[in-house]
Write a protein that holds these residues in place. Structure first.
Motif, PDB file in Angstrom:
ATOM      1  N   LEU A 340       0.835  -1.209   0.000  1.00  0.00           N
ATOM      2  CA  LEU A 340       0.000   0.000   0.000  1.00  0.00           C
ATOM      3  C   LEU A 340       0.873   1.264   0.000  1.00  0.00           C
ATOM      4  O   LEU A 340       0.559   2.231  -0.703  1.00  0.00           O
ATOM      5  CB  LEU A 340      -0.929  -0.007   1.221  1.00  0.00           C
ATOM      6  CG  LEU A 340      -2.044  -1.060   1.174  1.00  0.00           C
ATOM      7  CD1 LEU A 340      -2.796  -1.088   2.511  1.00  0.00           C
ATOM      8  CD2 LEU A 340      -3.017  -0.795   0.027  1.00  0.00           C
ATOM      9  N   ASP A 341       1.956   1.245   0.770  1.00  0.00           N
ATOM     10  CA  ASP A 341       2.867   2.404   0.767  1.00  0.00           C
ATOM     11  C   ASP A 341       3.469   2.605  -0.623  1.00  0.00           C
ATOM     12  O   ASP A 341       3.593   3.733  -1.108  1.00  0.00           O
ATOM     13  CB  ASP A 341       3.997   2.205   1.786  1.00  0.00           C
ATOM     14  CG  ASP A 341       3.499   2.297   3.223  1.00  0.00           C
ATOM     15  OD1 ASP A 341       2.366   2.788   3.441  1.00  0.00           O
ATOM     16  OD2 ASP A 341       4.243   1.858   4.125  1.00  0.00           O
ATOM     17  N   ALA A 344       0.789   4.002  -2.855  1.00  0.00           N
ATOM     18  CA  ALA A 344       0.522   5.413  -2.507  1.00  0.00           C
ATOM     19  C   ALA A 344       1.571   6.321  -3.144  1.00  0.00           C
ATOM     20  O   ALA A 344       1.276   7.442  -3.535  1.00  0.00           O
ATOM     21  CB  ALA A 344       0.507   5.599  -0.988  1.00  0.00           C
ATOM     22  N   VAL A 368      -6.290   2.436  -1.265  1.00  0.00           N
ATOM     23  CA  VAL A 368      -5.697   2.788  -2.562  1.00  0.00           C
ATOM     24  C   VAL A 368      -6.515   3.893  -3.226  1.00  0.00           C
ATOM     25  O   VAL A 368      -7.733   3.762  -3.398  1.00  0.00           O
ATOM     26  CB  VAL A 368      -5.585   1.551  -3.479  1.00  0.00           C
ATOM     27  CG1 VAL A 368      -5.149   1.967  -4.876  1.00  0.00           C
ATOM     28  CG2 VAL A 368      -4.583   0.572  -2.886  1.00  0.00           C
ATOM     29  N   ASP A 369      -5.848   4.956  -3.607  1.00  0.00           N
ATOM     30  CA  ASP A 369      -6.516   6.147  -4.132  1.00  0.00           C
ATOM     31  C   ASP A 369      -6.256   6.246  -5.633  1.00  0.00           C
ATOM     32  O   ASP A 369      -5.526   7.116  -6.093  1.00  0.00           O
ATOM     33  CB  ASP A 369      -5.964   7.374  -3.393  1.00  0.00           C
ATOM     34  CG  ASP A 369      -6.712   8.637  -3.762  1.00  0.00           C
ATOM     35  OD1 ASP A 369      -7.915   8.553  -4.065  1.00  0.00           O
ATOM     36  OD2 ASP A 369      -6.090   9.720  -3.760  1.00  0.00           O
TER      37      ASP A 369
ATOM     38  N   ARG B  20      -3.818  10.860   3.146  1.00  0.00           N
ATOM     39  CA  ARG B  20      -3.968   9.398   3.169  1.00  0.00           C
ATOM     40  C   ARG B  20      -4.622   8.941   4.470  1.00  0.00           C
ATOM     41  O   ARG B  20      -5.392   7.982   4.471  1.00  0.00           O
ATOM     42  CB  ARG B  20      -2.591   8.738   2.981  1.00  0.00           C
ATOM     43  CG  ARG B  20      -2.713   7.273   2.661  1.00  0.00           C
ATOM     44  CD  ARG B  20      -1.391   6.644   2.279  1.00  0.00           C
ATOM     45  NE  ARG B  20      -1.484   5.210   2.449  1.00  0.00           N
ATOM     46  CZ  ARG B  20      -0.457   4.405   2.600  1.00  0.00           C
ATOM     47  NH1 ARG B  20       0.769   4.899   2.576  1.00  0.00           N
ATOM     48  NH2 ARG B  20      -0.641   3.113   2.758  1.00  0.00           N
ATOM     49  N   ARG B  23      -8.547  10.240   4.441  1.00  0.00           N
ATOM     50  CA  ARG B  23      -9.529   9.663   3.519  1.00  0.00           C
ATOM     51  C   ARG B  23     -10.229   8.445   4.083  1.00  0.00           C
ATOM     52  O   ARG B  23     -11.293   8.067   3.592  1.00  0.00           O
ATOM     53  CB  ARG B  23      -8.919   9.391   2.142  1.00  0.00           C
ATOM     54  CG  ARG B  23      -7.905   8.295   2.047  1.00  0.00           C
ATOM     55  CD  ARG B  23      -7.488   8.141   0.563  1.00  0.00           C
ATOM     56  NE  ARG B  23      -6.453   7.156   0.385  1.00  0.00           N
ATOM     57  CZ  ARG B  23      -5.205   7.391  -0.025  1.00  0.00           C
ATOM     58  NH1 ARG B  23      -4.836   8.615  -0.332  1.00  0.00           N
ATOM     59  NH2 ARG B  23      -4.344   6.424  -0.180  1.00  0.00           N
ATOM     60  N   VAL B 116     -15.106   9.317  -2.605  1.00  0.00           N
ATOM     61  CA  VAL B 116     -13.893   9.497  -1.802  1.00  0.00           C
ATOM     62  C   VAL B 116     -13.491  10.976  -1.832  1.00  0.00           C
ATOM     63  O   VAL B 116     -13.897  11.720  -2.719  1.00  0.00           O
ATOM     64  CB  VAL B 116     -12.737   8.621  -2.351  1.00  0.00           C
ATOM     65  CG1 VAL B 116     -13.078   7.139  -2.232  1.00  0.00           C
ATOM     66  CG2 VAL B 116     -12.410   8.965  -3.801  1.00  0.00           C
ATOM     67  N   LYS B 415     -14.160   6.662  -6.969  1.00  0.00           N
ATOM     68  CA  LYS B 415     -13.263   5.697  -7.604  1.00  0.00           C
ATOM     69  C   LYS B 415     -14.086   4.464  -7.953  1.00  0.00           C
ATOM     70  O   LYS B 415     -15.099   4.174  -7.314  1.00  0.00           O
ATOM     71  CB  LYS B 415     -12.058   5.366  -6.719  1.00  0.00           C
ATOM     72  CG  LYS B 415     -12.334   4.675  -5.401  1.00  0.00           C
ATOM     73  CD  LYS B 415     -11.019   4.490  -4.621  1.00  0.00           C
ATOM     74  CE  LYS B 415     -11.266   3.863  -3.258  1.00  0.00           C
ATOM     75  NZ  LYS B 415     -10.081   3.927  -2.379  1.00  0.00           N
TER      76      LYS B 415
END
Lengths: 426, 426
Positions: A340-341, A344, A368-369, B20, B23, B116, B415
């Protein structure tokens, strides 16, 4: 009348006048216009293919690479397919005119929002004549006028296609200026379009990172940036316990990378759980059979070499890089949080987790964006057709307005409608 | 820690890290943060008012006009009202996490869209310390980090407000970098923010046309342009037959112009049906009593002079002009279609029809392409609070992303979430 002698500002003014007519058209008239376009494309076949042949000849003489010439070339079959696609768009649901439920507010006014076309679109793209027709069809069906600026290698093809489209519009008593092509391929004309913010409502670039950057740097019209970004798949150890899952992972990762390596939704970086490295050789073999070159970090490289599978050592430049080709990078991570890092720091387009742990899947989807976040599915599904939009004009990777594939609905906006009986604000 | 020694890029990176965390925050934690901010604002009252007094003193010494000094000044009552407003925002519905119904598509994948936060906002505004707090509250409640760049006259006030907000965030175990103020008032720092497109998701300018233009010309981050535009009211003859309607028109037009002439939703141009000119003297008298200067075209001027009402002749420059002051123009039209053509050429913000003819009202609502279209209601209703959004960060007059007042929902995006079981694209 042709648009050859007109300035870009002239095109903008004509487009705006056309947009005023288009925004009130009933769905049936828009659909009829698209059927008329399909008919005219078929009727103009000889002229369009002759114009296209001139473009192909010039491109070959100029030494354009074969894959670019291939994108540029039309034949009877591809033109017929383009006409069929236009008819398919005519059957999509029309978002224009949708209304939110009317609310009566404490002041007594009644309010609602109504969905309306954006107005005038500027679409800038490469040398793909099919885009000229696709975009014109989507713009018209959503009630928008469009100014098209295609690659300079397609000037003759686009002029012929524009003629067919405009004669179809005229046959339906619709404004021909709803679809206009900038015929002068000079970059200055594109710049004029990008700065026409009093007449054009949105710029949609379709092409490589360089084109998008040029638009963002130079436009005063709002730009929808899309299709640029790195695609990650995180393979968790839990998805490699069952041999059937390993086989699923092999097929999915192969699909992600090999089906269409030039697509923006193709895999760039495989993030692999250290505990899943035993599955890597099978995955790598499937990719290599598909022509893929792998660039792996030391633990992944060691696992591959131990299994006699060839790969190159990865450098830092292999991460956060959109390859758009048969190359992929592999990175070993200690677990979900490290993945995830990493995402990101590098992701924004499409990111996938392969896991059998529902809590992991939920955490991935939440954290996750990116424009599309997927669990146990190929990133190749990030596509307007695959996600049920029917068609797409582009894939947005920015956050304002639209995110992900843009269909008819994403070519619209809303306006507020307020009804009172002489109401004043207290 | 203070943000004084940091570059704008540093602020961007810290904001992104904070975003981060934000969110995924549950609504209750965001609401608790806002309550903590309100508490800290009250606790820091003495420090904030002392800092503000320094700004006011400097502004007066620099000869800032009295109305700008007034906007800049805080006192115990206005600071308490700001704190109350923050608490009110904490009670608004949280749009983050909303999901569209999940669809299973023919390929077997299950898809939905999830709402989001945008991520990191850059907000640029004038010397109004209340905006610093308002915007921070709206950004946090919608899960966004924000970088604030206020007017140079408010540096001390904004630093004190930032300290209070950040200590509130720290008290709630939330990242302080969720709210950061650019303390260096140099224009170069603003330019750096406008070009931080790898870290900032949207720029929202709040201010005059010059600020908006500067942002549009210079930003590579997407900009939401707002609050700029001409407001029209078309008075149809049908609304002047009944003396009670004439009185309604008088009150509504006076409300539209006089209630807050500096607002973007205040009337600029009255379009009057030639058959309604008999109502003009009463309207004009009500406006003039409110301090308004009228600039009228020849037929309107003649009608006013015949009734002994004072007005100036209008020039072309009086149409399509946003006055933001106690000036309005009057233009006589032959009927609805002429009014619609005029609005198509000059409108985009808020346009009103006063009519008793439902077909005319329907035509007006359909044809006028503005952020808000109104029937028999004051344009002053184009406001987040008045339209039921609870609060607003700005009024967008562009078409992408948001149109009209922007509340919490307009500070979010979506998303795509795709779930499969090893699905690959065919």
């Amino acid at each position: 009348m042709t648009t050859e002698a007109l300035t870009v500002r002239d095109l903008g003014q004509r487009a705006r006048a056309a947009a005023r007519v288009l925004r009130s058209l009933p769905t049936a008239r828009k659909a009829a216009a698209l059927h008329a376009i399909a008919r005219e494309l078929r009727a103009h076949e000889a002229v369009i293919l002759a114009a296209n042949a001139r473009d192909v000849e010039a491109a070959q003489a100029a030494g354009l690479p074969a894959h670019m010439v291939a994108r540029l070339r039309l034949d009877a079959a591809s033109l017929a397919a383009i006409a069929d696609d236009v008819e398919a768009v005519s059957g999509l649901p029309d978002p224009v005119g949708e209304r939110t439920p009317e609310q009566t507010l404490p002041s007594g006014i009644r309010v609602r929002q109504m969905r309306v076309p954006l107005g005038v679109l500027g679409v800038i793209y490469e040398s793909r004549p099919n885009v000229t027709v696709d975009v014109a069809a989507l713009a018209l069906m959503s009630g928008n006028a469009v100014i098209l600026r295609g690659g300079k290698e397609t000037v003759n093809s686009n002029a012929a296609l524009e003629n067919a489209i405009r004669s179809a519009l005229a046959s339906q008593d619709l404004p021909e200026d709803a679809v206009q092509v900038i015929r002068d391929p000079a970059r200055e004309r594109m710049l004029e379009l990008l700065r026409l913010d009093d007449l054009v409502d949105a710029i949609i670039p379709r092409g490589g990172a360089g084109l998008h950057r040029y638009c963002v740097e130079n436009a005063t019209v709002p730009v929808i940036v899309g299709g640029i970004g790195v695609v990650h798949i995180y393979l968790d150890e839990s998805f490699t316990r069952d041999p059937a899952d390993v086989e699923r992972a092999v097929q999915l990762i192969r699909n992600a990378k090999v089906q269409k390596p030039s697509a923006c939704n193709a895999l760039d970086t495989l993030l692999i759980h250290a505990g899943a490295l035993s599955a890597l050789p099978a995955i790598a073999r499937a990719l290599i059979t598909g022509g893929v070159t792998l660039r792996a970090d030391p633990p992944a490289l060691a696992a591959l070499q131990a299994a006699g599978v060839e790969a190159q050592p990865a450098t830092d430049a292999d991460y956060g890089t959109e390859f758009l080709a048969l190359t992929a990078s592999v990175r070993t991570v200690g677990g979900l949080e490290e993945a995830l890092d990493f995402i990101a720091a590098h992701g924004n387009h499409t990111d996938v987790i392969l896991t059998r742990d529902p809590a992991q899947a939920e955490r991935f989807v939440q954290d996750v964006d990116s424009a599309a976040v997927m669990v146990n599915a190929s990133p190749r599904f990030n596509d307007g057709g695959q996600l049920g939009l029917g068609a797409e004009v582009a894939i947005s990777t920015q956050k304002l307005h639209a995110r992900g594939p843009m269909g008819l609905r994403e070519l619209t906006t809303t306006k507020w409608v307020v009804v009172g009986d002489g109401h004043v604000r207290a």
